[in-house]
Structure formats: structure tokens, C-alpha cells
Design an enzyme around this catalytic site. Structure first.
Site, PDB file in Angstrom:
ATOM      1  N   LYS A 127      44.745  32.803  38.676  1.00  0.00           N
ATOM      2  CA  LYS A 127      43.301  33.015  38.853  1.00  0.00           C
ATOM      3  C   LYS A 127      42.564  32.492  37.625  1.00  0.00           C
ATOM      4  O   LYS A 127      42.859  32.890  36.491  1.00  0.00           O
ATOM      5  CB  LYS A 127      43.001  34.497  39.030  1.00  0.00           C
ATOM      6  CG  LYS A 127      43.242  34.975  40.448  1.00  0.00           C
ATOM      7  CD  LYS A 127      42.966  36.459  40.564  1.00  0.00           C
ATOM      8  CE  LYS A 127      41.511  36.759  40.779  1.00  0.00           C
ATOM      9  NZ  LYS A 127      41.293  38.227  40.838  1.00  0.00           N
TER      10      LYS A 127
HETATM   11  O1  G3P Z   1      38.883  40.842  42.882  1.00  0.00           O
HETATM   12  C1  G3P Z   1      37.598  40.962  42.290  1.00  0.00           C
HETATM   13  C2  G3P Z   1      37.217  42.363  42.268  1.00  0.00           C
HETATM   14  O2  G3P Z   1      38.180  43.107  41.542  1.00  0.00           O
HETATM   15  C3  G3P Z   1      35.853  42.685  41.815  1.00  0.00           C
HETATM   16  O3  G3P Z   1      35.580  43.849  42.477  1.00  0.00           O
HETATM   17  O4  G3P Z   1      34.673  46.061  42.900  1.00  0.00           O
HETATM   18  O5  G3P Z   1      34.720  45.161  40.553  1.00  0.00           O
HETATM   19  O6  G3P Z   1      33.144  44.208  42.250  1.00  0.00           O
HETATM   20  P1  G3P Z   1      34.458  44.861  41.996  1.00  0.00           P
END
Ligand code: G3P
Length: 229
Positions: free
Chosen positions: A86
Site C-alpha cells: 500500500k
Molecule cells: O483502509 C482505510 C481505512 O482504515 C480508513 O478508515 O475508518 O479511519 O476512515 P477510517
């Protein structure tokens, strides 16, 4: 559509892999830091739970293309299996993506917020792009629309890159993303549990049990077959 777990918590990964049709695991520095564990050991443990065939998306922390490439190669040598590096979208990230593809690594371009970021990542050779749906919704943009347009752009220009939608808070977001044609989603273990829950389903199952027991008592199907032997 591929369903991927967005966590580095070993118990949660074990749970999801045991109960749900999981295609892989995604992590990022935030997710890894929540575990406060030795990074190489943690990713090795995750690989041993999910096996070599499931996708494992691991994010680099370097900010120059040189550091990104060096970290990616170190991760590949250490972890093996079906690995995606990533890389957050940036000029350095795009330069690294081109090089990583030449070196035979698979790349997921992450922290995508716009259609043009996704398109340029795909042109650089990213295997997946990861747009952040809930974070887009939170800034009064429209995560579903952004993902739908990225899917359309990849079709329109015949690009082999796939969309791995990320950052979800609700089942409704997941459903709309599926309808928009996203190739994959990555969600928390809690959302996996929520996805399969419905009170009407529980009522229906209770009714099946009650109707069966009203006629056959506690006798099970297996006990009935035993009696026929
Ligand atoms: O995979 C990306 C993710 O972890 C971001 O998620 O919930 O932190 O917006 P969030």
C-alpha cells in the site's frame, strides 16, 4: 465483490476468517499502531492466520520513492504470499509505484479522495486504488459517487486496475458501494458482524425451531437418521 478485513487485530482476523468468506486483510500505520506490537512479528502472525493465498495489503511509511521501494522489498522478502504494497498517493508514491511494478510487486494506491487521483494511480500501474468513502461523506462530498465514477473511468479507459473501497461506517454505505460496482471493499470486523445481522432473520430462525419442536420435541435430524439404521 471481494470482502477484506481492515484490521491487524489477530483475534478479530481469526474470527472473521473462521466465519466469513474473507478475501484478505488490509492494514495501515494507524491500524498497526492500535496493536502496539512488534511489526514484523505481527504481519507474520497475520499471514499465518490468513494463509499464503489470501490478499495481504501492507502499507509503507517511507515518504520518498527510494524509501518506499526499500520498505516494499523488505516486506516482500519477509512476508511472501499474495502481497500488495500500500502506497499513499503522492508524486513520490506514483514514482515508486512505477518502479515497484517493474520489480514485479503488486501495489494498492491508498488515501484516494478524488477520481483523478485514482485515474493517475491506475495509469502508473496500481493494481488497486483505495478511495475513502466515509471520510469523503464526512467532508460533505459523496463517497459513493466518487467510487462509482472511478469504476466508470477504469471501464471507459480499459484500465486493469480495481477499486478497493475503504473507510466505511454503515451497511448502507457498503450496499451502495456494491451497487456502484466496486471490485472490493475493506471493512472493520464489527461491520462484518453487522452486515449479516437482521432481527427478522432471528425471528424466522426462532420460528423454525419452535415449529420443529412442537412436532418432534428436541429430536434432531441426525437422531432421526440413526433410528433408520
Ligand atoms: O483502509 C482505510 C481505512 O482504515 C480508513 O478508515 O475508518 O479511519 O476512515 P477510517
Amino acid at each position: 465483490m471481494m470482502y477484506i478485513i481492515d484490521t491487524a487485530n489477530l483475534d478479530s482476523i481469526r474470527h472473521c476468517v473462521e466465519y466469513y468468506p474473507v478475501d484478505g486483510v488490509t492494514t495501515n500505520p494507524t491500524i498497526i499502531s492500535r496493536e502496539n506490537a512488534d511489526f514484523p512479528k505481527l504481519i507474520k502472525d497475520i499471514r499465518s492466520i490468513i494463509g499464503a493465498d489470501r490478499q495481504f495489503h501492507i502499507q509503507v511509511t517511507g515518504s520518498t520513492s527510494r524509501d518506499i521501494i526499500r520498505e516494499a522489498l523488505a516486506i516482500r522478502d519477509f512476508i511472501g504470499g499474495n502481497l500488495y504494497i500500500k502506497v499513499p498517493i503522492s508524486a513520490e508514491g506514483l514514482r515508486a509505484t512505477v518502479e515497484l511494478k517493474k520489480l514485479g510487486l503488486k501495489v494498492t494506491e491508498t488515501a484516494i479522495f478524488t477520481q483523478q487521483q485514482a485515474l493517475i494511480a491506475a495509469k502508473a500501474g496500481a493494481d488497486f486504488v483505495a478511495p475513502y468513502v466515509n471520510r469523503l461523506d464526512n467532508i460533505v462530498s459523496d463517497g459513493v459517487n466518487v467510487v462509482g465514477e472511478i469504476v466508470q473511468l477504469f471501464k471507459e479507459y480499459n484500465l486493469p486496475s480495481k477499486v478497493l473501497a475503504a473507510s466505511f461506517k454503515t451497511v448502507e454505505q457498503i450496499h451502495k458501494i456494491a451497487m456502484a460496482g466496486s471490485h472490493a471493499i475493506t471493512i472493520s470486523p464489527e461491520l462484518f458482524d453487522t452486515l449479516t445481522y437482521h432481527p427478522m432473520t432471528l425471528y424466522a430462525i426462532d420460528d423454525f425451531v419452535a415449529d420443529w419442536e412442537s412436532v418432534y420435541g428436541k429430536k434432531t435430524i441426525l437422531e432421526m437418521f440413526e433410528e433408520h439404521k
